[in-house]
Scaffold this motif. Structure first.
Motif, PDB file in Angstrom:
ATOM      1  N   PHE A   1      -5.620   7.665   2.074  1.00 41.68           N
ATOM      2  CA  PHE A   1      -5.253   6.244   1.978  1.00 41.68           C
ATOM      3  C   PHE A   1      -4.018   5.946   2.830  1.00 41.68           C
ATOM      4  O   PHE A   1      -3.999   4.967   3.589  1.00 41.68           O
ATOM      5  N   VAL A   2      -3.001   6.793   2.721  1.00 48.49           N
ATOM      6  CA  VAL A   2      -1.789   6.595   3.518  1.00 48.49           C
ATOM      7  C   VAL A   2      -2.092   6.716   4.999  1.00 48.49           C
ATOM      8  O   VAL A   2      -1.614   5.918   5.817  1.00 48.49           O
TER       9      VAL A   2
ATOM     10  N   SER B   1       3.168   5.876  -2.738  1.00 46.43           N
ATOM     11  CA  SER B   1       4.356   6.652  -3.120  1.00 46.43           C
ATOM     12  C   SER B   1       4.401   6.856  -4.624  1.00 46.43           C
ATOM     13  O   SER B   1       4.750   7.937  -5.114  1.00 46.43           O
ATOM     14  N   LEU B   2       4.024   5.833  -5.361  1.00 47.01           N
ATOM     15  CA  LEU B   2       3.974   5.948  -6.817  1.00 47.01           C
ATOM     16  C   LEU B   2       2.919   6.977  -7.237  1.00 47.01           C
ATOM     17  O   LEU B   2       3.110   7.740  -8.191  1.00 47.01           O
ATOM     18  N   SER B   3       1.807   7.007  -6.522  1.00 44.77           N
ATOM     19  CA  SER B   3       0.767   7.993  -6.813  1.00 44.77           C
ATOM     20  C   SER B   3       1.274   9.411  -6.586  1.00 44.77           C
ATOM     21  O   SER B   3       0.950  10.328  -7.362  1.00 44.77           O
TER      22      SER B   3
ATOM     23  N   GLY C   1     -10.984   3.478   6.590  1.00 39.70           N
ATOM     24  CA  GLY C   1     -10.551   4.723   5.962  1.00 39.70           C
ATOM     25  C   GLY C   1      -9.847   4.483   4.641  1.00 39.70           C
ATOM     26  O   GLY C   1     -10.089   5.201   3.656  1.00 39.70           O
ATOM     27  N   ALA C   2      -8.987   3.475   4.593  1.00 40.49           N
ATOM     28  CA  ALA C   2      -8.297   3.153   3.346  1.00 40.49           C
ATOM     29  C   ALA C   2      -9.289   2.700   2.280  1.00 40.49           C
ATOM     30  O   ALA C   2      -9.178   3.071   1.101  1.00 40.49           O
TER      31      ALA C   2
ATOM     32  N   ALA D   1       0.827  -1.207   0.000  1.00 43.79           N
ATOM     33  CA  ALA D   1       0.000   0.000   0.000  1.00 43.79           C
ATOM     34  C   ALA D   1       0.860   1.256   0.000  1.00 43.79           C
ATOM     35  O   ALA D   1       0.596   2.206  -0.758  1.00 43.79           O
ATOM     36  N   LEU D   2       1.876   1.290   0.845  1.00 46.05           N
ATOM     37  CA  LEU D   2       2.729   2.475   0.909  1.00 46.05           C
ATOM     38  C   LEU D   2       3.529   2.648  -0.386  1.00 46.05           C
ATOM     39  O   LEU D   2       3.767   3.777  -0.829  1.00 46.05           O
TER      40      LEU D   2
END
Length: 457
Positions: free
Chosen positions: A264-265, A212-214, A283-284, A207-208
Motif C-alpha cells: 500500500f505504501v 504508519s499507524l498500521s 497497486g494501493a 494514506a501514509l
C-alpha cells in the motif's frame, strides 16, 4: 437465527485429567488436557507444580493425531497438592491460559470390603488407567471441572491495539475507495478538476498516516502475542520468531498485514512519480483487498470448522464494505470538503457532486455490511437465546444496535441532506450530520474490538 452454526468458533477446555478439584487415590502417571478444537502444538505448554514447587517432567506431547489432546507423562506422582498450568493458542490466534488443581492421596482402604476384593473408588476419584480423555468419566459440564481459564485477548491493551488497527484499516481502505468512487466521478466535469486534484494530494498524506499507524499496530501485536505465549521469557530467538510467524494462522495473518501495508505504501509513493499515477493507485487498491482479509484470518472466522473459506470470505467482505462506507465518509470530511472550500468557485456545487457520488457507493457498501454481518453471525450463534444469555451475544446485540444508528444517520444524509445540497448552508449541514455518523461508527469499531476477543456461544 434458527440456522444451526456448523461449529463453535472459539477454543474451549473440554476436560482435564484429573478434573479440577479431584482427589486421586490410585497411581497417577499421566496429567493432561483436552480442547474443543485443535490448537497449535508448538505453542502449547503444560507445567506441573507440587505444593507450589515446579515438578520436573518431560515436555508436553500431543496425545492424538488431531491436536485436541495434550498430556504430561509424569511417572507415579507422590502424594501432595498439585497445580497444572497450561497455555495455548487456537486457530484464530487467541491465546488462552489456565490452571486446574488436584490432590494425590494415599489409596483409600475399605475395612468392610470382602477380603481380596478391590475396594470401590470413593466419589471424585479419577483413575489414570483410561487410555484417552475421550472416555474419561469426568464431564466438562461439572462446575469448575476444567479449572480457571483466561483469554489474554480480553486485556485492555489488546482491545486498544485491535481498535487502533480497525481505524488504520478503514483509513487505508477509504483512500482508494474515495479516489475511485468519488474523485474519479467528479473529474468528468472539468469545473471540478482542480478540487479533485487538491483532494487527491490530501489523500496521499492520509494514506501514509494510516499506513504508519498500521506499522505501529504490527509491532504492538507482535510484542503482545509473543509476551502472552511466553516467548519473550525464552529470548527472541530466530526459531521462536519463525515458529510464531510462519507456523501459525495468527502469524501468517500478521505477515500478510505487513506485506499488504508495504504494498500500500509503495503504491502511494508510486502515485507521486511522474508517470506512475495510474499504476500506483491500482497497486494501493489491490493491497487493501488483502488487508481486508487480515482480521478474518486471525479471528473467529478462521476457527469455523467445515465452512472456513466461506466464513473468511464473508468476514473479509464485511470489513471491505465497512471500509468503503465509513472510510470514504472519513475521506469526504478530511480531504474532500476542505479541498472544495480551498479551491473557491462553486463550493456548494462541487461538494454536492462529491456527496452524490459517495452516497451511491456507500449504499452498496452498507448493504454488503448488513448481508455479510448476518451471514457471519449465523456461524457463531447456535440459538436465539445465545443473543442475551452469553457475553458474546449481548455485545453483538450492542454492536448491531449502534450500527443501526449509524445506518439511520447515513439514510438521513442520503434522503434529506444530499438532495438539498447545492444551496447556501448545504455543506455545513452535511458536515454536521456526517461527523455524527462517523463518531458513532468509531464507537462501533471499539465494540467490535471487544467482540472479536469474546468466546462464541
Amino acid at each position: 437465527m434458527l440456522h444451526a452454526s456448523p461449529a463453535a468458533a472459539h477454543t474451549r477446555v473440554e476436560r482435564t485429567r484429573p478434573a479440577n478439584g479431584d482427589t486421586v487415590r490410585t497411581e497417577l502417571t499421566v496429567v493432561g488436557i483436552r480442547f474443543s478444537r485443535p490448537v497449535q502444538a508448538s505453542l502449547t505448554t503444560l507445567t506441573l507444580l507440587r505444593d507450589g514447587v515446579s515438578v520436573p517432567v518431560p515436555a508436553v506431547r500431543m496425545a492424538d493425531s488431531t491436536g485436541h489432546e495434550y498430556v504430561l507423562d509424569t511417572g507415579p506422582l507422590a502424594a501432595g497438592a498439585y497445580e497444572a498450568r497450561w497455555r495455548t493458542a487456537g486457530a484464530d490466534g487467541h491465546v488462552l491460559t489456565g490452571t486446574f488443581a488436584f490432590v494425590v492421596a494415599a489409596p483409600a482402604v475399605d475395612s468392610a470390603a470382602t477380603p481380596g476384593a478391590p475396594a470401590a473408588p470413593p466419589v471424585g476419584v479419577v483413575t489414570a488407567a483410561a487410555p484417552s480423555m475421550v472416555t474419561d468419566t469426568v464431564s466438562a459440564a461439572q462446575p469448575g471441572a476444567t479449572g480457571v481459564v483466561h483469554s489474554e485477548t480480553e486485556r485492555p491493551l489488546a482491545v486498544a491495539l485491535r481498535w487502533t488497527w480497525f481505524l488504520a484499516l478503514l483509513g487505508m481502505i477509504g483512500v482508494p475507495a474515495f479516489r475511485f468512487g468519488v474523485l474519479a466521478r467528479i473529474t468528468r466535469d472539468p469545473a471540478h478538476a482542480a478540487t479533485a486534484a487538491r483532494a487527491e494530494l490530501g489523500l496521499g498524506f492520509i494514506a501514509l498516516a494510516a499506513a504508519s499507524l498500521s506499522v505501529v499496530v504490527l509491532c504492538g501485536r507482535l510484542l503482545l502475542q509473543a509476551s502472552e505465549l511466553g516467548l519473550t521469557e525464552q529470548g527472541w530467538s530466530g526459531a521462536n520468531l519463525t515458529g510464531l510467524l510462519l507456523r501459525t494462522g495468527w502469524g501468517l495473518a500478521w505477515v500478510l498485514q505487513a506485506i499488504a501495508t508495504l504494498a500500500f505504501v509503495t503504491g502511494m509513493l508510486v502515485v507521486r512519480a511522474p508517470h506512475g499515477r495510474a499504476a500506483g493507485w491500482m497497486g494501493a487498491g489491490g493491497s487493501v483487498l488483502l488487508l481486508a482479509a487480515v482480521p478474518s484470518l486471525s479471528g473467529h472466522a478462521a476457527a469455523v470448522e467445515g465452512w472456513t473459506a466461506i466464513a473468511i470470505l464473508s468476514d473479509a467482505l464485511h470489513v471491505l464494505g465497512a471500509g468503503v462506507w465509513l472510510g470514504s465518509l472519513a475521506m469526504l470530511l478530511a480531504v474532500g470538503i476542505p479541498a472544495a472550500l480551498a479551491s473557491g468557485g462553486d463550493t456548494e456545487g462541487v461538494v454536492a457532486a462529491m456527496a452524490r457520488a459517495f452516497s451511491r457507493m456507500a449504499l452498496v457498501a452498507a448493504s454488503t455490511v448488513a448481508v455479510t454481518g448476518v451471514a457471519s453471525s449465523l456461524f457463531h450463534i447456535d440459538h436465539p437465546d445465545d443473543l442475551w444469555d452469553t457475553g458474546y451475544g449481548r455485545v453483538l446485540v450492542l454492536k448491531v444496535a449502534l450500527l443501526i444508528g449509524v445506518a439511520a444517520l447515513g439514510a438521513h444524509n442520503w434522503k434529506k441532506v444530499v438532495p438539498a445540497m447545492g444551496v447556501d448552508g448545504g455543506t455545513r449541514r452535511l458536515q454536521r450530520s456526517a461527523r455524527a455518523e462517523l463518531a458513532l461508527a468509531v464507537v462501533v469499531l471499539f465494540v467490535t474490538a471487544i467482540l472479536v476477543a469474546l468466546p462464541t456461544p
